[in-house]
Design an enzyme around this catalytic site. Sequence first.
Site, PDB file in Angstrom:
ATOM      1  N   ARG A  11     -18.565 -42.544  18.787  1.00 17.05           N
ATOM      2  CA  ARG A  11     -18.498 -41.412  17.426  1.00 17.05           C
ATOM      3  C   ARG A  11     -17.867 -40.158  18.011  1.00 17.05           C
ATOM      4  O   ARG A  11     -18.262 -39.559  19.005  1.00 17.05           O
ATOM      5  CB  ARG A  11     -19.837 -41.283  17.224  1.00 17.05           C
ATOM      6  N   GLU A  14     -18.288 -25.016  27.236  1.00 20.19           N
ATOM      7  CA  GLU A  14     -17.285 -24.315  26.195  1.00 20.19           C
ATOM      8  C   GLU A  14     -16.193 -23.826  26.871  1.00 20.19           C
ATOM      9  O   GLU A  14     -16.251 -23.450  27.762  1.00 20.19           O
ATOM     10  CB  GLU A  14     -18.381 -23.310  25.676  1.00 20.19           C
ATOM     11  N   ASP A  26      -5.017 -37.104   8.123  1.00 16.79           N
ATOM     12  CA  ASP A  26      -6.116 -37.828   8.546  1.00 16.79           C
ATOM     13  C   ASP A  26      -6.083 -39.218   8.800  1.00 16.79           C
ATOM     14  O   ASP A  26      -6.259 -40.113   7.687  1.00 16.79           O
ATOM     15  CB  ASP A  26      -7.193 -37.167   7.580  1.00 16.79           C
ATOM     16  N   TYR A  38     -22.871 -28.131  29.675  1.00 15.59           N
ATOM     17  CA  TYR A  38     -22.399 -27.187  29.159  1.00 15.59           C
ATOM     18  C   TYR A  38     -20.771 -27.029  29.353  1.00 15.59           C
ATOM     19  O   TYR A  38     -20.418 -26.728  30.681  1.00 15.59           O
ATOM     20  CB  TYR A  38     -22.987 -26.026  28.833  1.00 15.59           C
ATOM     21  N   THR A  42     -10.841 -39.727  13.535  1.00 17.35           N
ATOM     22  CA  THR A  42     -12.306 -40.166  14.428  1.00 17.35           C
ATOM     23  C   THR A  42     -11.771 -41.077  15.343  1.00 17.35           C
ATOM     24  O   THR A  42     -10.714 -41.773  15.576  1.00 17.35           O
ATOM     25  CB  THR A  42     -13.360 -40.942  13.284  1.00 17.35           C
ATOM     26  N   LYS A  82     -14.102 -45.716  14.645  1.00 20.48           N
ATOM     27  CA  LYS A  82     -13.585 -46.600  13.334  1.00 20.48           C
ATOM     28  C   LYS A  82     -12.515 -47.796  14.120  1.00 20.48           C
ATOM     29  O   LYS A  82     -13.072 -48.542  15.130  1.00 20.48           O
ATOM     30  CB  LYS A  82     -12.911 -46.177  12.207  1.00 20.48           C
TER      31      LYS A  82
HETATM   32  N1  PLP Z   1     -11.895 -38.454   7.540  1.00 19.45           N
HETATM   33  C1  PLP Z   1     -11.741 -39.696   6.967  1.00 19.45           C
HETATM   34  C2  PLP Z   1     -10.662 -40.319   6.297  1.00 19.45           C
HETATM   35  C3  PLP Z   1     -13.073 -40.337   7.050  1.00 19.45           C
HETATM   36  O1  PLP Z   1     -12.945 -41.720   6.593  1.00 19.45           O
HETATM   37  C4  PLP Z   1     -14.050 -40.115   7.609  1.00 19.45           C
HETATM   38  C5  PLP Z   1     -15.536 -40.699   7.698  1.00 19.45           C
HETATM   39  O2  PLP Z   1     -15.861 -41.582   7.006  1.00 19.45           O
HETATM   40  C6  PLP Z   1     -14.164 -38.520   7.882  1.00 19.45           C
HETATM   41  C7  PLP Z   1     -12.988 -37.974   7.992  1.00 19.45           C
HETATM   42  C8  PLP Z   1     -15.305 -38.034   8.826  1.00 19.45           C
HETATM   43  O3  PLP Z   1     -15.987 -38.495   9.994  1.00 19.45           O
HETATM   44  P1  PLP Z   1     -17.239 -38.231  10.432  1.00 19.45           P
HETATM   45  O4  PLP Z   1     -18.256 -39.319   9.964  1.00 19.45           O
HETATM   46  O5  PLP Z   1     -17.126 -38.663  11.944  1.00 19.45           O
HETATM   47  O6  PLP Z   1     -17.637 -36.779  10.394  1.00 19.45           O
END
Ligand code: PLP
Length: 478
Positions: free
Chosen positions: A280, A67, A242, A65, A271, A274
């Site tokens: 992950r 935090e 994002d 842990y 993320t 990908k």
């Molecule tokens: N943001 C975008 C643009 C995504 O394509 C995704 C997942 O498909 C996410 C956020 C969310 O990611 P996670 O599945 O790791 O929560």
Amino acid sequence: MTDAQALSAAYQTMLSAIEAVEPRIAAATRSELADQRGSLKLIASENYASLPVLATMGTWFSDKYAEGTVGHRFYAGCQNVDTVESVAAEHARELFGAEYAYVQPHSGIDANLTAFWAILAHHVETPALQEFDAKNVSELSESDWQTLRARFGNQRLMGMSLDAGGHLTHGFRPNISGKMFHQQSYGTDPETQLLDYDAVLAQAREFKPLILVAGYSAYPRRVNFAKMREIADEVGAVLMVDMAHFAGLVAGKVFTGDEDPIPHAHVVTTTTHKSLRGPRGGMVLATGDYAADVDRGCPMVLGGPLSHVMAAKAVALAEARTPEFQTYAQAVVDNAQALAEGLMSRGATLVTGGTDNHIVLLDVTGYGLTGRQAESALLDAGIVTNRNSVPNDPNGAWYTSGVRLGTPALTSRGFTTSDMAEVASMIDGVLRAATPTLTKDGKPGKAKYDLSADVADDTRSGAARLLDAHPLYPGLEL
Ligand code: PLP
């Protein structure tokens, strides 16, 4: 013993240990590897992490842990987690040229939630917030909370709509982002299906969002983030990008200049699993003035960090800093373009008429199918994809009219542009051969379809030939 034999023996030993406790999990693990090895994986959001990245996740960091933040933890004995988190953040900052990196988010959704709260905390004036830090969150009174809810809840967010390619977390109503914000979505041009920056500006002038979100899950084109920043500046919004889908293309220096979000956005989320090809997880990158607010991720929306995953993020980010990763990232785009050209040369319709990133969005209505039928028929033939809405989709979000294809995973296996031309021919062949099953009143249905076993088998053997030429985890015998 060769390295490959030693590696195989290590995995065999690990699986035997799991087998002794729960044989079904050991069997499912073997079966998952066989499935991943034996199918053409074209899911745009998936990849194959390296064995060092995978191995880093299976360690005792899982038990710790931690935090808090580096050097400021709420648990004793976090010195090794501090090393892990610092190294991961250092790689992230240096790889992306970001002033600040927060590597704790467990997923993309958590990264976006962390970013939303950080932006709110930074910009929305609330007396209660000055008191709102990790030490005294439990001391906030009910009226402090009411102040927070009232002020935070009325903020405006503008992101790309789901059917134009945006993500659920960019303000989609059933998602928390669509509930915690007063939201509006921008779409794409009805003719070209491309982002129309003038239209986004006009809408933003009207709506005046606090947060303008750029980024996508299913838009097959690059975005000009310099233009998005101009729009944000003109209406006084914070630009949040994002880059979950295309982080690998930014890391690999394929998206540079106006297409690189880091110099233009206030806050960037991603993320790590990908196109970036890590474990992950999620991350937030930001300019220095957001650092303290981003650090509130825990306890605002996160619990204890997944230290074993932060360690794997550090390994993956170190991999992404190599010249080989830049070659990989360019190959991802080249492969997507070869796939797109192969499909279009056979008469297929692609959303926006092509691609310049890692995504190809195939509109399957020309084959007389729904996205759901196309996705299932392709799976029968060993091609793994996912159905996806197209802009203004007449079949809605469940059946859809599209199939999203992506090249990060097959490129990790070493597929080339000529392989992708073959994959295009296989996809086209299956979709031409598949027909919708008729309903009782003689009309084409939306879910069931017919595909001859011969076409499925022939495609599987063609796919097997390509897959054998590019083995997944070569040398690992399991
Ligand atoms: N943001 C975008 C643009 C995504 O394509 C995704 C997942 O498909 C996410 C956020 C969310 O990611 P996670 O599945 O790791 O929560």
